[in-house]
Write a protein that holds these residues in place. Structure first.
Motif, PDB file in Angstrom:
ATOM      1  N   GLY A 113     -12.869   8.344  14.895  1.00  0.00           N
ATOM      2  CA  GLY A 113     -12.147   7.083  14.975  1.00  0.00           C
ATOM      3  C   GLY A 113     -11.691   6.592  13.605  1.00  0.00           C
ATOM      4  O   GLY A 113     -12.275   6.961  12.575  1.00  0.00           O
ATOM      5  N   THR A 114     -10.656   5.774  13.608  1.00  0.00           N
ATOM      6  CA  THR A 114     -10.092   5.249  12.358  1.00  0.00           C
ATOM      7  C   THR A 114     -10.619   3.839  12.107  1.00  0.00           C
ATOM      8  O   THR A 114     -10.448   2.962  12.958  1.00  0.00           O
ATOM      9  N   PRO A 115     -11.253   3.590  10.992  1.00  0.00           N
ATOM     10  CA  PRO A 115     -11.743   2.230  10.698  1.00  0.00           C
ATOM     11  C   PRO A 115     -10.570   1.272  10.478  1.00  0.00           C
ATOM     12  O   PRO A 115      -9.649   1.575   9.714  1.00  0.00           O
ATOM     13  N   ARG A 116     -10.632   0.120  11.183  1.00  0.00           N
ATOM     14  CA  ARG A 116      -9.583  -0.888  11.048  1.00  0.00           C
ATOM     15  C   ARG A 116     -10.068  -2.094  10.244  1.00  0.00           C
ATOM     16  O   ARG A 116      -9.256  -2.828   9.668  1.00  0.00           O
ATOM     17  N   ARG A 117     -11.374  -2.313  10.275  1.00  0.00           N
ATOM     18  CA  ARG A 117     -11.983  -3.444   9.564  1.00  0.00           C
ATOM     19  C   ARG A 117     -13.098  -2.919   8.668  1.00  0.00           C
ATOM     20  O   ARG A 117     -13.590  -1.802   8.866  1.00  0.00           O
ATOM     21  N   LEU A 118     -13.509  -3.710   7.713  1.00  0.00           N
ATOM     22  CA  LEU A 118     -14.571  -3.275   6.813  1.00  0.00           C
ATOM     23  C   LEU A 118     -15.868  -2.976   7.571  1.00  0.00           C
ATOM     24  O   LEU A 118     -16.597  -2.028   7.224  1.00  0.00           O
ATOM     25  N   ALA A 127     -10.334 -12.686  -1.681  1.00  0.00           N
ATOM     26  CA  ALA A 127     -11.754 -12.626  -1.301  1.00  0.00           C
ATOM     27  C   ALA A 127     -12.282 -11.202  -1.472  1.00  0.00           C
ATOM     28  O   ALA A 127     -11.610 -10.227  -1.122  1.00  0.00           O
ATOM     29  N   ARG A 128     -13.494 -11.111  -2.016  1.00  0.00           N
ATOM     30  CA  ARG A 128     -14.102  -9.803  -2.252  1.00  0.00           C
ATOM     31  C   ARG A 128     -15.282  -9.565  -1.321  1.00  0.00           C
ATOM     32  O   ARG A 128     -15.988 -10.501  -0.955  1.00  0.00           O
ATOM     33  N   ARG A 129     -15.450  -8.303  -0.988  1.00  0.00           N
ATOM     34  CA  ARG A 129     -16.602  -7.933  -0.176  1.00  0.00           C
ATOM     35  C   ARG A 129     -17.093  -6.560  -0.619  1.00  0.00           C
ATOM     36  O   ARG A 129     -16.284  -5.636  -0.784  1.00  0.00           O
ATOM     37  N   THR A 130     -18.388  -6.433  -0.821  1.00  0.00           N
ATOM     38  CA  THR A 130     -18.989  -5.169  -1.256  1.00  0.00           C
ATOM     39  C   THR A 130     -19.581  -4.452  -0.054  1.00  0.00           C
ATOM     40  O   THR A 130     -20.366  -5.025   0.698  1.00  0.00           O
ATOM     41  N   MET A 131     -19.207  -3.184   0.109  1.00  0.00           N
ATOM     42  CA  MET A 131     -19.713  -2.360   1.199  1.00  0.00           C
ATOM     43  C   MET A 131     -20.549  -1.220   0.616  1.00  0.00           C
ATOM     44  O   MET A 131     -20.219  -0.665  -0.440  1.00  0.00           O
ATOM     45  N   ALA A 179      -4.679   7.429   4.122  1.00  0.00           N
ATOM     46  CA  ALA A 179      -5.214   6.278   3.389  1.00  0.00           C
ATOM     47  C   ALA A 179      -5.658   5.223   4.396  1.00  0.00           C
ATOM     48  O   ALA A 179      -4.914   4.884   5.329  1.00  0.00           O
ATOM     49  N   LEU A 180      -6.866   4.703   4.213  1.00  0.00           N
ATOM     50  CA  LEU A 180      -7.472   3.782   5.168  1.00  0.00           C
ATOM     51  C   LEU A 180      -7.554   2.358   4.601  1.00  0.00           C
ATOM     52  O   LEU A 180      -7.632   2.170   3.381  1.00  0.00           O
ATOM     53  N   LEU A 181      -7.585   1.386   5.517  1.00  0.00           N
ATOM     54  CA  LEU A 181      -7.783  -0.028   5.166  1.00  0.00           C
ATOM     55  C   LEU A 181      -6.843  -0.462   4.036  1.00  0.00           C
ATOM     56  O   LEU A 181      -7.267  -1.032   3.023  1.00  0.00           O
ATOM     57  N   ALA A 182      -5.558  -0.186   4.229  1.00  0.00           N
ATOM     58  CA  ALA A 182      -4.566  -0.473   3.193  1.00  0.00           C
ATOM     59  C   ALA A 182      -4.406  -1.961   2.922  1.00  0.00           C
ATOM     60  O   ALA A 182      -3.796  -2.353   1.916  1.00  0.00           O
ATOM     61  N   GLN A 183      -4.938  -2.814   3.814  1.00  0.00           N
ATOM     62  CA  GLN A 183      -4.845  -4.264   3.598  1.00  0.00           C
ATOM     63  C   GLN A 183      -5.803  -4.746   2.506  1.00  0.00           C
ATOM     64  O   GLN A 183      -5.770  -5.920   2.115  1.00  0.00           O
ATOM     65  N   TYR A 184      -6.645  -3.867   2.019  1.00  0.00           N
ATOM     66  CA  TYR A 184      -7.591  -4.193   0.941  1.00  0.00           C
ATOM     67  C   TYR A 184      -7.270  -3.366  -0.311  1.00  0.00           C
ATOM     68  O   TYR A 184      -6.707  -2.281  -0.230  1.00  0.00           O
ATOM     69  N   ARG A 185      -7.679  -3.893  -1.449  1.00  0.00           N
ATOM     70  CA  ARG A 185      -7.566  -3.166  -2.716  1.00  0.00           C
ATOM     71  C   ARG A 185      -8.949  -2.847  -3.248  1.00  0.00           C
ATOM     72  O   ARG A 185      -9.864  -3.690  -3.177  1.00  0.00           O
ATOM     73  N   LEU A 186      -9.086  -1.669  -3.797  1.00  0.00           N
ATOM     74  CA  LEU A 186     -10.278  -1.291  -4.552  1.00  0.00           C
ATOM     75  C   LEU A 186      -9.971  -1.463  -6.041  1.00  0.00           C
ATOM     76  O   LEU A 186      -8.805  -1.463  -6.436  1.00  0.00           O
ATOM     77  N   PRO A 187     -10.978  -1.617  -6.902  1.00  0.00           N
ATOM     78  CA  PRO A 187     -10.709  -1.832  -8.338  1.00  0.00           C
ATOM     79  C   PRO A 187      -9.888  -0.699  -8.948  1.00  0.00           C
ATOM     80  O   PRO A 187     -10.092   0.477  -8.638  1.00  0.00           O
ATOM     81  N   GLU A 188      -8.941  -1.062  -9.798  1.00  0.00           N
ATOM     82  CA  GLU A 188      -8.184  -0.063 -10.555  1.00  0.00           C
ATOM     83  C   GLU A 188      -9.014   0.431 -11.724  1.00  0.00           C
ATOM     84  O   GLU A 188      -9.802  -0.321 -12.313  1.00  0.00           O
ATOM     85  N   GLY A 189      -8.843   1.683 -12.067  1.00  0.00           N
ATOM     86  CA  GLY A 189      -9.506   2.251 -13.238  1.00  0.00           C
ATOM     87  C   GLY A 189      -8.508   2.480 -14.357  1.00  0.00           C
ATOM     88  O   GLY A 189      -7.320   2.700 -14.103  1.00  0.00           O
ATOM     89  N   GLY A 190      -8.966   2.392 -15.560  1.00  0.00           N
ATOM     90  CA  GLY A 190      -8.098   2.653 -16.706  1.00  0.00           C
ATOM     91  C   GLY A 190      -8.190   4.093 -17.155  1.00  0.00           C
ATOM     92  O   GLY A 190      -9.178   4.789 -16.901  1.00  0.00           O
ATOM     93  N   VAL A 191      -7.164   4.552 -17.837  1.00  0.00           N
ATOM     94  CA  VAL A 191      -7.156   5.873 -18.462  1.00  0.00           C
ATOM     95  C   VAL A 191      -6.991   5.652 -19.959  1.00  0.00           C
ATOM     96  O   VAL A 191      -6.032   5.008 -20.394  1.00  0.00           O
ATOM     97  N   HIS A 192      -7.955   6.156 -20.734  1.00  0.00           N
ATOM     98  CA  HIS A 192      -7.956   5.914 -22.175  1.00  0.00           C
ATOM     99  C   HIS A 192      -8.052   7.229 -22.953  1.00  0.00           C
ATOM    100  O   HIS A 192      -8.704   8.183 -22.503  1.00  0.00           O
TER     101      HIS A 192
END
Length: 301
Positions: free
Chosen positions: A179-184, A212-216, A259-272
């Motif tokens: 099944g495809t997750p639709r919600r967190l 709003a943030r939520r940790t899973m 790609a799943l749960l596109a309505q949410y963003r995960l933290p961006e990472g930097g490249v240095h």
């Protein structure tokens, strides 16, 4: 004793012999005639030999002075050549660029850009080391390291090259079965593939459009110590995972991953780009500039 000789006096002595008189040597060196004479006297004292025979009208080299003068000319020429080579290394990219980055980022991003860099700077040879372990740049004698994610405190210099997004992905076959997750909250029913090299591999922080943030903390199905291996496990349908965009975008376009749960963003990472020393050598600066130019579309999208 050789270690008691002021080596600056060698240049004064060579200039004196070349000029043929104390007056012309003083003009050439930008010092007084008395100072030139003083340098020669001290050099002879330091060496313990007479280098020049002087009269009111002329001067001539002693036998020891002639031998010493020939050595001085060679030493000064070698020093000038060394200074010139150092300047070339500073001003023009050349030599071996020893660099390191992670296996997945190296293969996906760095390696494709090396060919154009090497064509542009043929005097630079590249020694690329791919490793998923954080290397000690100084101890392992690297000129440069390309690091993705979040930098730790360090004495190394760092230049930001760009950024990457994190995407939650799964294989179509896995989703058809589980099944495809639709919600967190739906993530509780799925097994996650953890990237064990991260400090908190299964702590996923999602941000909604409103901020709003939520940790899973999903259930672990498997783990691997490289992002490339995690990607392979996800492609094989063993679970879901959070992976960097540069590693999975092509899979998403090709339909191999979703790609799943596109309505949410995960933290961006930097490249240095990180490197030792206060000022990067020309070869390091050139590669950093090259990467920044190549990565500009990704960094600004």
């Amino acid at each position: 004793m050789a270690n008691e000789v002021n080596l600056n006096r060698l240049a004064v002595f060579a200039a004196l012999v070349r000029a043929g008189s104390f007056t012309r040597a003083a003009e050439e060196l930008g010092m007084t005639k008395a100072m030139v004479s003083q340098h020669l006297a001290r050099l002879e004292q330091e060496l313990g030999v007479t280098l020049l025979m002087r009269s009111t009208r002329r001067m001539s080299l002693t036998e020891a002075g002639a031998i010493f003068h020939a050595d001085c000319v060679r030493i000064l020429a070698d020093a000038e050549a060394a200074i010139e080579r150092a300047g070339e290394s500073r001003d023009a990219p050349r030599g071996t660029l020893r660099m390191t980055t992670s296996l997945d980022y190296g293969i996906a991003v760095v390696v494709p850009k090396l060919a154009s860099f090497m064509r542009r700077y043929p005097a630079v040879q590249v020694d690329l080391v791919l490793s998923d372990h954080i290397t000690d740049v100084i101890a392992e004698r690297f000129d440069l390291a390309i690091r993705g994610g979040w930098l730790r405190d360090s004495t190394l210099r760092a230049t930001r090259l760009g950024s990457f997004r994190q995407l939650l992905v799964a294989a179509p076959g896995y989703l058809a079965e589980h099944g495809t997750p639709r919600r967190l909250d739906d993530l509780a029913a799925h097994g996650a593939i953890a990237m064990s090299a991260l400090p908190a591999p299964l702590r996923w922080v999602f941000t909604a459009a409103g901020g709003a943030r939520r940790t899973m903390r999903p259930r672990q199905a498997a783990q691997a110590n490289s992002a490339a291996a995690v990607r392979g496990l996800v492609l094989a349908g063993t679970g879901i995972a959070v992976l960097p965009d540069y590693l999975v975008e092509e899979d998403i376009r090709a339909g191999r991953l979703v790609a799943l749960l596109a309505q949410y963003r995960l933290p961006e990472g930097g490249v240095h780009a990180v490197y030792p020393g206060r000022k990067a050598p020309a070869k390091v600066r050139a590669f950093i500039d090259h990467l920044q130019g190549e990565m500009a579309p990704r960094a600004t999208r």
